[in-house]
Motif scaffolding. Structure first.
Motif, PDB file in Angstrom:
ATOM      1  N   GLU A   1       0.820  -1.210   0.000  1.00 57.04           N
ATOM      2  CA  GLU A   1       0.000   0.000   0.000  1.00 57.04           C
ATOM      3  C   GLU A   1       0.858   1.266   0.000  1.00 57.04           C
ATOM      4  OE1 GLU A   1      -2.291  -3.345   1.796  1.00 57.04           O
ATOM      5  OE2 GLU A   1      -0.315  -2.462   2.118  1.00 57.04           O
ATOM      6  N   ILE A   2       1.835   1.318   0.877  1.00 54.83           N
ATOM      7  CA  ILE A   2       2.679   2.518   0.969  1.00 54.83           C
ATOM      8  C   ILE A   2       3.506   2.706  -0.300  1.00 54.83           C
ATOM      9  CG2 ILE A   2       4.564   3.610   2.238  1.00 54.83           C
ATOM     10  CD1 ILE A   2       3.462   2.349   4.782  1.00 54.83           C
ATOM     11  N   PRO A   3       4.217   1.709  -0.788  1.00 50.93           N
ATOM     12  CA  PRO A   3       4.968   1.906  -2.036  1.00 50.93           C
ATOM     13  C   PRO A   3       4.081   2.255  -3.228  1.00 50.93           C
ATOM     14  CG  PRO A   3       5.727  -0.053  -0.896  1.00 50.93           C
ATOM     15  CD  PRO A   3       4.495   0.395  -0.198  1.00 50.93           C
ATOM     16  N   TYR A   4       2.847   1.700  -3.243  1.00 51.43           N
ATOM     17  CA  TYR A   4       1.942   1.994  -4.355  1.00 51.43           C
ATOM     18  C   TYR A   4       1.527   3.460  -4.325  1.00 51.43           C
ATOM     19  CZ  TYR A   4      -2.086   1.737  -7.434  1.00 51.43           C
ATOM     20  OH  TYR A   4      -2.982   1.959  -8.453  1.00 51.43           O
ATOM     21  N   ALA A   5       1.218   3.970  -3.135  1.00 51.00           N
ATOM     22  CA  ALA A   5       0.840   5.380  -3.012  1.00 51.00           C
ATOM     23  C   ALA A   5       2.005   6.286  -3.369  1.00 51.00           C
ATOM     24  CB  ALA A   5       0.356   5.660  -1.588  1.00 51.00           C
ATOM     25  N   ALA A   6       3.219   5.898  -2.941  1.00 55.92           N
ATOM     26  CA  ALA A   6       4.400   6.707  -3.263  1.00 55.92           C
ATOM     27  C   ALA A   6       4.649   6.717  -4.759  1.00 55.92           C
ATOM     28  CB  ALA A   6       5.620   6.156  -2.518  1.00 55.92           C
ATOM     29  N   ALA A   7       4.365   5.580  -5.424  1.00 56.01           N
ATOM     30  CA  ALA A   7       4.555   5.523  -6.869  1.00 56.01           C
ATOM     31  C   ALA A   7       3.559   6.418  -7.593  1.00 56.01           C
ATOM     32  CB  ALA A   7       4.427   4.079  -7.345  1.00 56.01           C
ATOM     33  N   LEU A   8       2.320   6.460  -7.110  1.00 54.93           N
ATOM     34  CA  LEU A   8       1.319   7.338  -7.727  1.00 54.93           C
ATOM     35  C   LEU A   8       1.702   8.812  -7.571  1.00 54.93           C
ATOM     36  CD1 LEU A   8      -2.074   5.651  -6.740  1.00 54.93           C
ATOM     37  CD2 LEU A   8      -0.951   5.669  -8.982  1.00 54.93           C
ATOM     38  N   GLN A   9       2.193   9.153  -6.388  1.00 60.05           N
ATOM     39  CA  GLN A   9       2.601  10.538  -6.158  1.00 60.05           C
ATOM     40  C   GLN A   9       3.787  10.909  -7.025  1.00 60.05           C
ATOM     41  OE1 GLN A   9       3.547  11.420  -2.092  1.00 60.05           O
ATOM     42  NE2 GLN A   9       3.902  13.592  -2.472  1.00 60.05           N
ATOM     43  N   ALA A  10       4.725  10.010  -7.143  1.00 65.39           N
ATOM     44  CA  ALA A  10       5.892  10.278  -7.974  1.00 65.39           C
ATOM     45  C   ALA A  10       5.500  10.417  -9.436  1.00 65.39           C
ATOM     46  CB  ALA A  10       6.921   9.168  -7.794  1.00 65.39           C
ATOM     47  N   GLN A  11       4.530   9.613  -9.866  1.00 65.23           N
ATOM     48  CA  GLN A  11       4.075   9.707 -11.251  1.00 65.23           C
ATOM     49  C   GLN A  11       3.415  11.064 -11.514  1.00 65.23           C
ATOM     50  OE1 GLN A  11       1.165   6.767 -12.331  1.00 65.23           O
ATOM     51  NE2 GLN A  11       1.224   7.302 -14.516  1.00 65.23           N
ATOM     52  N   ALA A  12       2.640  11.518 -10.549  1.00 66.43           N
ATOM     53  CA  ALA A  12       1.974  12.818 -10.703  1.00 66.43           C
ATOM     54  C   ALA A  12       2.994  13.947 -10.755  1.00 66.43           C
ATOM     55  CB  ALA A  12       0.990  13.036  -9.555  1.00 66.43           C
ATOM     56  N   ASN A  13       3.979  13.877  -9.905  1.00 67.71           N
ATOM     57  CA  ASN A  13       5.028  14.899  -9.910  1.00 67.71           C
ATOM     58  C   ASN A  13       5.781  14.919 -11.232  1.00 67.71           C
ATOM     59  OD1 ASN A  13       4.337  15.656  -7.315  1.00 67.71           O
ATOM     60  ND2 ASN A  13       5.919  14.361  -6.352  1.00 67.71           N
ATOM     61  N   TYR A  14       6.029  13.734 -11.751  1.00 72.10           N
ATOM     62  CA  TYR A  14       6.757  13.661 -13.026  1.00 72.10           C
ATOM     63  C   TYR A  14       5.909  14.234 -14.156  1.00 72.10           C
ATOM     64  CZ  TYR A  14       8.559  11.707 -17.354  1.00 72.10           C
ATOM     65  OH  TYR A  14       8.999  11.569 -18.648  1.00 72.10           O
ATOM     66  N   GLU A  15       4.651  13.863 -14.183  1.00 70.05           N
ATOM     67  CA  GLU A  15       3.778  14.368 -15.261  1.00 70.05           C
ATOM     68  C   GLU A  15       3.674  15.900 -15.201  1.00 70.05           C
ATOM     69  OE1 GLU A  15       0.149  12.294 -14.678  1.00 70.05           O
ATOM     70  OE2 GLU A  15       0.856  10.434 -15.642  1.00 70.05           O
ATOM     71  N   ASN A  16       3.616  16.451 -13.984  1.00 73.14           N
ATOM     72  CA  ASN A  16       3.550  17.912 -13.830  1.00 73.14           C
ATOM     73  C   ASN A  16       4.838  18.577 -14.311  1.00 73.14           C
ATOM     74  OD1 ASN A  16       2.385  20.407 -12.925  1.00 73.14           O
ATOM     75  ND2 ASN A  16       3.712  20.296 -11.126  1.00 73.14           N
ATOM     76  N   ALA A  17       5.986  18.010 -13.921  1.00 78.36           N
ATOM     77  CA  ALA A  17       7.272  18.580 -14.338  1.00 78.36           C
ATOM     78  C   ALA A  17       7.471  18.432 -15.836  1.00 78.36           C
ATOM     79  CB  ALA A  17       8.408  17.896 -13.568  1.00 78.36           C
ATOM     80  N   LYS A  18       7.045  17.331 -16.386  1.00 81.31           N
ATOM     81  CA  LYS A  18       7.190  17.118 -17.822  1.00 81.31           C
ATOM     82  C   LYS A  18       6.304  18.090 -18.605  1.00 81.31           C
ATOM     83  CE  LYS A  18       6.970  13.467 -21.316  1.00 81.31           C
ATOM     84  NZ  LYS A  18       6.220  14.242 -22.287  1.00 81.31           N
ATOM     85  N   SER A  19       5.103  18.326 -18.071  1.00 86.35           N
ATOM     86  CA  SER A  19       4.194  19.262 -18.743  1.00 86.35           C
ATOM     87  C   SER A  19       4.795  20.673 -18.788  1.00 86.35           C
ATOM     88  CB  SER A  19       2.848  19.279 -18.025  1.00 86.35           C
ATOM     89  OG  SER A  19       1.988  20.242 -18.609  1.00 86.35           O
ATOM     90  N   GLU A  20       5.381  21.091 -17.690  1.00 85.31           N
ATOM     91  CA  GLU A  20       6.023  22.409 -17.649  1.00 85.31           C
ATOM     92  C   GLU A  20       7.196  22.474 -18.609  1.00 85.31           C
ATOM     93  OE1 GLU A  20       6.856  26.327 -16.507  1.00 85.31           O
ATOM     94  OE2 GLU A  20       5.075  25.082 -16.314  1.00 85.31           O
ATOM     95  N   ALA A  21       7.992  21.446 -18.643  1.00 85.77           N
ATOM     96  CA  ALA A  21       9.140  21.435 -19.543  1.00 85.77           C
ATOM     97  C   ALA A  21       8.692  21.417 -20.998  1.00 85.77           C
ATOM     98  CB  ALA A  21      10.027  20.224 -19.239  1.00 85.77           C
TER      99      ALA A  21
END
Length: 364
Positions: free
Chosen positions: A119-139
């Protein structure tokens, strides 16, 4: 009594001149009839009639035979796992949710051995994916507007770096999530289990041990004086403490000797067999080229006081105990290295009951 003896001697002398030989019984009768005592007659009878030694035992005999025997170098050692893989936890602070295997289970590469709570690693993976998508969108937006004139060089570096960091964090979160499944690194057999459901493990903690591919090897200890007779690829017959015999082959020879025993380890590959157990003692014989040998039946060699003996039978059927040095044994025949010549006959059947000087009856 002196006259009586003289008379007997006179009678024997006259009979000799006539070519006659008086029987012993007649001589005794003359002595007895002339007044000799019963004790003197008995003494004379004992002297006149020879005694015959009775055989102590009936035995069979044989002579040593020359034969070509395959050589063998005997050594001791231990059966060990060819390679024992240690499977540990790759995540930290997570609870073991399930354990699927136990000691002795056969597994294949990629099989799930255990699973951590995800559960914890899965939630951390979702958060990391969201952060990446946001940073990629800005770039991507900055790249679409063009890099010159709108943003400074430092701002561009910051935006692109944020994208790379966010991507790396997302990939790391995915790896952590995947590590919640403990997988078999190879085919093999589970040899140890420390994993317990509900335990919270730290990174690197040992969960399982596995004998890779179920392969075993025999690690023989050979002295430096004998190591020159061992070659790569040489055949070895290994016998375990349970009596199991398997054929192995020399795979490697250690380049150095053990500092404690001064012996050199020889690594012998063994065939896959479930009856072979790691960390058990075994003896082995390294096959050497055949050579000429003087052999006798194993039954003719008697072990007494820690030494080997044979009983040599002479022409008068009398035996003498002979100390010998034995060598190789093939089937029911034993090699004699010294102590006997090819022309001497030795007792076979019944040899274990003989003693020095016994007279025997020899039968075919």
């Amino acid at each position: 009594m002196k006259d009586v003896s003289s008379s007997v001697v006179l009678v024997q002398a006259r009979a000799s001149k006539l070519g006659l030989v008086l029987p012993a019984a007649l001589t005794l009768a003359l002595l007895a009839g002339c007044g000799g005592s019963s004790g003197e007659a008995a003494a004379a009878a004992s002297a006149a009639v020879p005694t015959e030694t009775k055989p102590a035992l009936t035995v069979t005999v044989t002579r040593p035979q020359s034969a070509q025997l395959a050589g063998g170098l005997l050594a001791n050692g231990n059966v060990m796992a060819w390679q024992e893989a240690i499977i540990g936890a790759e995540v930290n602070g997570l609870r073991l949710a399930a354990v699927h295997v136990n000691v002795g289970d056969k597994v294949s590469r990629g099989d799930e051995l255990a699973r951590f709570a995800s559960e914890i690693p899965y939630a951390a993976a979702l958060q990391a994916q969201a952060n990446y998508e946001n940073a990629k969108s800005e770039a991507d937006r900055v790249r679409a507007l063009g890099e010159e004139g709108i943003y400074s060089r430092s701002q561009l570096t910051q935006i692109y770096t944020a994208e790379k960091v966010a991507k790396a964090q997302w990939e790391a979160a995915q790896v952590t999530l995947a590590a919640t499944r403990v997988l078999a690194p190879d085919d093999g057999v589970i040899s140890a289990r420390n994993a317990t459901v509900g335990a919270v493990e730290s990174t690197g903690n040992e969960l399982f041990r596995m004998v890779r591919q179920g392969r075993m090897e025999w690690r023989a200890e050979v002295t430096p004086a004998e190591i020159g007779r061992v070659k790569i690829g040489q055949q070895v017959e290994v016998t375990t403490v349970s009596g199991l015999q398997v054929q192995g082959q020399v795979r490697a020879i250690a380049p150095t000797a053990d500092p404690q025993t001064r012996n050199i380890l020889v690594y012998v590959d063994l065939p896959r067999n479930e009856a072979l157990k790691a960390n058990t003692f075994a003896r082995g014989i390294f096959t050497l080229p055949a050579s000429a040998a003087l052999t006798v039946p194993a039954q003719s060699v008697v072990l007494r006081d820690g030494h080997s003996y044979v009983f040599v039978v002479d022409g008068q059927s009398r035996v003498s105990q002979r100390k010998v040095e034995v060598g190789r044994r093939v089937g029911e025949r034993v090699e004699l290295l010294q102590g006997l010549t090819p022309l001497e006959a030795v007792a076979v059947q019944g040899a274990g009951f003989l003693n020095e000087g016994d007279v025997v009856k020899v039968v075919q």
